[in-house]
Scaffold this motif. Sequence first.
Motif, PDB file in Angstrom:
ATOM      1  N   TYR A 120       0.856  -1.100   0.004  1.00 30.79           N
ATOM      2  CA  TYR A 120      -0.045  -0.075  -0.066  1.00 30.79           C
ATOM      3  C   TYR A 120       0.843   1.195  -0.169  1.00 30.79           C
ATOM      4  O   TYR A 120       1.892   1.168   0.586  1.00 30.79           O
ATOM      5  CB  TYR A 120      -0.858  -0.008   1.135  1.00 30.79           C
ATOM      6  CG  TYR A 120      -2.002  -1.198   1.280  1.00 30.79           C
ATOM      7  CD1 TYR A 120      -3.049  -1.009   0.619  1.00 30.79           C
ATOM      8  CD2 TYR A 120      -1.787  -2.292   1.924  1.00 30.79           C
ATOM      9  CE1 TYR A 120      -4.086  -1.961   0.459  1.00 30.79           C
ATOM     10  CE2 TYR A 120      -2.632  -2.899   2.136  1.00 30.79           C
ATOM     11  CZ  TYR A 120      -3.600  -3.141   1.465  1.00 30.79           C
ATOM     12  OH  TYR A 120      -4.744  -4.075   1.289  1.00 30.79           O
ATOM     13  N   ARG A 121       0.210   2.345  -0.631  1.00 31.06           N
ATOM     14  CA  ARG A 121       0.857   3.702  -0.529  1.00 31.06           C
ATOM     15  C   ARG A 121       0.714   4.378   0.680  1.00 31.06           C
ATOM     16  O   ARG A 121      -0.494   4.556   1.324  1.00 31.06           O
ATOM     17  CB  ARG A 121       0.477   4.428  -1.663  1.00 31.06           C
ATOM     18  CG  ARG A 121       1.209   5.748  -1.545  1.00 31.06           C
ATOM     19  CD  ARG A 121       0.536   6.891  -2.920  1.00 31.06           C
ATOM     20  NE  ARG A 121      -0.763   6.899  -2.641  1.00 31.06           N
ATOM     21  CZ  ARG A 121      -1.581   7.758  -3.400  1.00 31.06           C
ATOM     22  NH1 ARG A 121      -1.280   7.864  -4.599  1.00 31.06           N
ATOM     23  NH2 ARG A 121      -2.796   7.829  -3.162  1.00 31.06           N
ATOM     24  N   PHE A 122       1.745   4.763   1.492  1.00 30.49           N
ATOM     25  CA  PHE A 122       1.509   5.396   2.695  1.00 30.49           C
ATOM     26  C   PHE A 122       1.637   6.813   2.291  1.00 30.49           C
ATOM     27  O   PHE A 122       2.733   7.220   2.300  1.00 30.49           O
ATOM     28  CB  PHE A 122       2.566   4.893   3.792  1.00 30.49           C
ATOM     29  CG  PHE A 122       2.235   3.583   4.482  1.00 30.49           C
ATOM     30  CD1 PHE A 122       1.416   3.468   5.450  1.00 30.49           C
ATOM     31  CD2 PHE A 122       2.680   2.466   3.698  1.00 30.49           C
ATOM     32  CE1 PHE A 122       1.204   2.130   6.258  1.00 30.49           C
ATOM     33  CE2 PHE A 122       2.125   1.084   4.055  1.00 30.49           C
ATOM     34  CZ  PHE A 122       1.466   1.065   5.206  1.00 30.49           C
ATOM     35  N   VAL A 140      -4.223   3.867  -1.871  1.00 30.35           N
ATOM     36  CA  VAL A 140      -4.991   3.936  -1.115  1.00 30.35           C
ATOM     37  C   VAL A 140      -5.688   5.615  -1.212  1.00 30.35           C
ATOM     38  O   VAL A 140      -4.941   6.353  -1.420  1.00 30.35           O
ATOM     39  CB  VAL A 140      -4.578   3.759   0.253  1.00 30.35           C
ATOM     40  CG1 VAL A 140      -5.420   4.087   1.426  1.00 30.35           C
ATOM     41  CG2 VAL A 140      -3.799   2.568   0.547  1.00 30.35           C
ATOM     42  N   TYR A 163      -8.167   8.211   0.839  1.00 28.23           N
ATOM     43  CA  TYR A 163      -8.873   8.523   2.187  1.00 28.23           C
ATOM     44  C   TYR A 163      -9.958   9.614   1.989  1.00 28.23           C
ATOM     45  O   TYR A 163      -9.797  10.623   1.274  1.00 28.23           O
ATOM     46  CB  TYR A 163      -7.849   9.230   3.127  1.00 28.23           C
ATOM     47  CG  TYR A 163      -6.657   8.387   3.233  1.00 28.23           C
ATOM     48  CD1 TYR A 163      -6.840   7.174   4.449  1.00 28.23           C
ATOM     49  CD2 TYR A 163      -5.406   8.298   2.970  1.00 28.23           C
ATOM     50  CE1 TYR A 163      -5.962   6.273   4.688  1.00 28.23           C
ATOM     51  CE2 TYR A 163      -4.450   7.521   3.273  1.00 28.23           C
ATOM     52  CZ  TYR A 163      -4.588   6.440   4.145  1.00 28.23           C
ATOM     53  OH  TYR A 163      -3.856   5.488   4.444  1.00 28.23           O
ATOM     54  N   MET A 209     -11.230   4.725   4.234  1.00 25.70           N
ATOM     55  CA  MET A 209     -10.255   4.287   3.160  1.00 25.70           C
ATOM     56  C   MET A 209     -10.758   3.283   2.414  1.00 25.70           C
ATOM     57  O   MET A 209     -11.073   2.416   2.511  1.00 25.70           O
ATOM     58  CB  MET A 209      -9.117   3.785   4.300  1.00 25.70           C
ATOM     59  CG  MET A 209      -7.781   3.256   3.494  1.00 25.70           C
ATOM     60  SD  MET A 209      -6.957   2.204   4.632  1.00 25.70           S
ATOM     61  CE  MET A 209      -7.744   0.645   4.769  1.00 25.70           C
ATOM     62  N   THR A 222      -9.183   0.642  -0.474  1.00 22.67           N
ATOM     63  CA  THR A 222      -8.022  -0.136  -1.204  1.00 22.67           C
ATOM     64  C   THR A 222      -8.455  -0.601  -2.350  1.00 22.67           C
ATOM     65  O   THR A 222      -9.685  -0.469  -2.575  1.00 22.67           O
ATOM     66  CB  THR A 222      -7.357  -1.139  -0.253  1.00 22.67           C
ATOM     67  OG1 THR A 222      -8.356  -2.085   0.024  1.00 22.67           O
ATOM     68  CG2 THR A 222      -7.001  -0.509   1.210  1.00 22.67           C
ATOM     69  N   ASN A 254      -5.297  -5.707  10.426  1.00 19.92           N
ATOM     70  CA  ASN A 254      -4.040  -5.462   9.707  1.00 19.92           C
ATOM     71  C   ASN A 254      -4.224  -4.178   8.865  1.00 19.92           C
ATOM     72  O   ASN A 254      -3.320  -3.426   8.650  1.00 19.92           O
ATOM     73  CB  ASN A 254      -4.398  -6.635   8.606  1.00 19.92           C
ATOM     74  CG  ASN A 254      -3.894  -7.980   9.363  1.00 19.92           C
ATOM     75  OD1 ASN A 254      -3.026  -7.746  10.342  1.00 19.92           O
ATOM     76  ND2 ASN A 254      -4.232  -8.966   8.691  1.00 19.92           N
ATOM     77  N   LEU A 255      -5.648  -3.815   8.402  1.00 25.86           N
ATOM     78  CA  LEU A 255      -6.071  -2.651   7.882  1.00 25.86           C
ATOM     79  C   LEU A 255      -6.056  -1.179   8.626  1.00 25.86           C
ATOM     80  O   LEU A 255      -5.773  -0.197   7.916  1.00 25.86           O
ATOM     81  CB  LEU A 255      -7.232  -2.682   7.193  1.00 25.86           C
ATOM     82  CG  LEU A 255      -7.324  -3.809   5.741  1.00 25.86           C
ATOM     83  CD1 LEU A 255      -8.971  -4.031   5.335  1.00 25.86           C
ATOM     84  CD2 LEU A 255      -6.585  -3.441   4.810  1.00 25.86           C
ATOM     85  N   ILE A 312      -3.261   1.371   8.338  1.00 27.18           N
ATOM     86  CA  ILE A 312      -3.290   2.167   7.250  1.00 27.18           C
ATOM     87  C   ILE A 312      -4.266   3.232   7.327  1.00 27.18           C
ATOM     88  O   ILE A 312      -3.947   4.369   6.660  1.00 27.18           O
ATOM     89  CB  ILE A 312      -3.495   1.011   5.930  1.00 27.18           C
ATOM     90  CG1 ILE A 312      -2.417  -0.083   5.875  1.00 27.18           C
ATOM     91  CG2 ILE A 312      -3.302   1.830   4.570  1.00 27.18           C
ATOM     92  CD1 ILE A 312      -2.615  -1.037   5.195  1.00 27.18           C
ATOM     93  N   GLU A 333      -3.059   6.083   9.117  1.00 30.42           N
ATOM     94  CA  GLU A 333      -2.133   6.981   8.283  1.00 30.42           C
ATOM     95  C   GLU A 333      -2.922   8.373   7.737  1.00 30.42           C
ATOM     96  O   GLU A 333      -2.303   9.414   7.466  1.00 30.42           O
ATOM     97  CB  GLU A 333      -1.390   6.193   7.003  1.00 30.42           C
ATOM     98  CG  GLU A 333      -0.222   5.357   7.601  1.00 30.42           C
ATOM     99  CD  GLU A 333       1.076   6.086   7.921  1.00 30.42           C
ATOM    100  OE1 GLU A 333       1.445   7.054   7.066  1.00 30.42           O
ATOM    101  OE2 GLU A 333       1.619   5.744   9.003  1.00 30.42           O
TER     102      GLU A 333
END
Length: 492
Positions: free
Chosen positions: A3-5, A422, A424, A433, A435, A476-477, A480, A483
Amino acid sequence: MAYRFLKHTFLIASLGLIIIPSFAQVNRPNVLFIAVDDLRSELGHFENSSIITPNLDKLAAEGVSFTKHFVQVPTCGASRAAFLTGKRPSRTAELGNNIMQDEFSKKPEGEIPETFVHHLRRNGYYTIGLGKISHSADGFVYGYEEEVSDKKELPYSWDEFLFDAGKWGTGWNAFFGYADGENRQSMKKQVKPYEAGDVDDLGYPDGLTAQLAIKKLRELKDSSQPFFLGVGFFKPHLPFTAPKKYWDLYDEERLPLAKNPTIPKNVPRQSLLESGEFNGYQLGEEKAGLDRKLSDEYAHKIKHAYYAAASYSDAQIGLILDELKALELDQNTIVIVWGDHGWHLGEQQIWGKHTLFENALNSALIFKIPGSKVSKIDNSIVESVDIYPTLMELVGVEKPNNLDGESFASLLNSKNSQKGNVAYSYYHNGISMRTDRYRLTKYFREAEPTIELYDHQTDPLESINIAAENPELVANLMPILEEGNTGLYDKK
């Protein structure tokens, strides 16, 4: 899954943003930017679509049309503020329609440009705005029922800002206008949410805007200075008004209704919408709500109205693009068409936009780059805040260092899509979010559940919140999603 942070950098004093390059040695492309109010991601060139948008389809055939473009906020003013600044909302004021009129219009000019248009202007572009680009219908700050003021909503972005209010008199009257020259305000909301006017294209404001844009392009043809021309169309924003000939494009009874017309499972009312804006048009034959559905007959009528209004705007866009080509300006002009957010047409039992569901957050986005051989419908996830840095890369202007978005210029020159991005979005005291596969939403409120998870592989209609039975996936998600928390909500 990679994923792109997105990193949220802070304003620093050493930003060198007002350096003007030498344009004698640079042939920068012009930019034609077209904003369409409430244009959801449903266009004629998309699979299984019933809407008629031949001009946008033609543009997409010459460029890149994104199926998964997401806005930051599902309301006009806040979405446009994020788009124009390349910044995610970090304060509750930035979630409201009035952020630009309340704050942008009052600030002295500073080192940081107020918008990407301002940044282009500082870097040698001649900037012209027509219609609704920021939240104001005509660029000035005043209330719906007030006289037009001389206070600019974006004081430093425009060399020129123009609008033809026609028989409606003011920008806001035109925005809510009907074919007879009346408007929602003058009629005290005793109006229907739709109208098939017995008029030609100039019988509604967007036709006047298109003609103004054509006139301006002719003036700009021989300019030695690169230009940014922003054109903002009102339709298909409520009221869904359009000349009758655009209604006649459709067989109302054959239009497909929403495939998910009921409230999603495991979702509280606080995540949804009572369709108040839609119901504010008080002569509508039926009212929408979470306790009552529209009849199929009326749902067909309203969807028909939205489609007709969108087809009307599509026709105006076609006139502008035809003129751009006739003037041979298309050979050196980037064209962007952007919808400021989506709109529920009965999905989740909602008629409106103010939610954190896919239908409200997913809107149209098309890029056409002069000279590019790439033509595609792209499934990469991109965000409105990404457009600022993308445009700067395309025109060769250094972007400011404080942007939240990331350039997707490489996607415009590649036949491939990009996985792992990702997006937001923010509203209703929540962060959502998106994905490639999932939508995860976290609400900061008392009403439970506060976590919603939708699997777009098995449930693309977002009809069942599966967060409770998938705690490991949520865990897990969640980092992200965090972020994307810009400080807008308490992270506890």
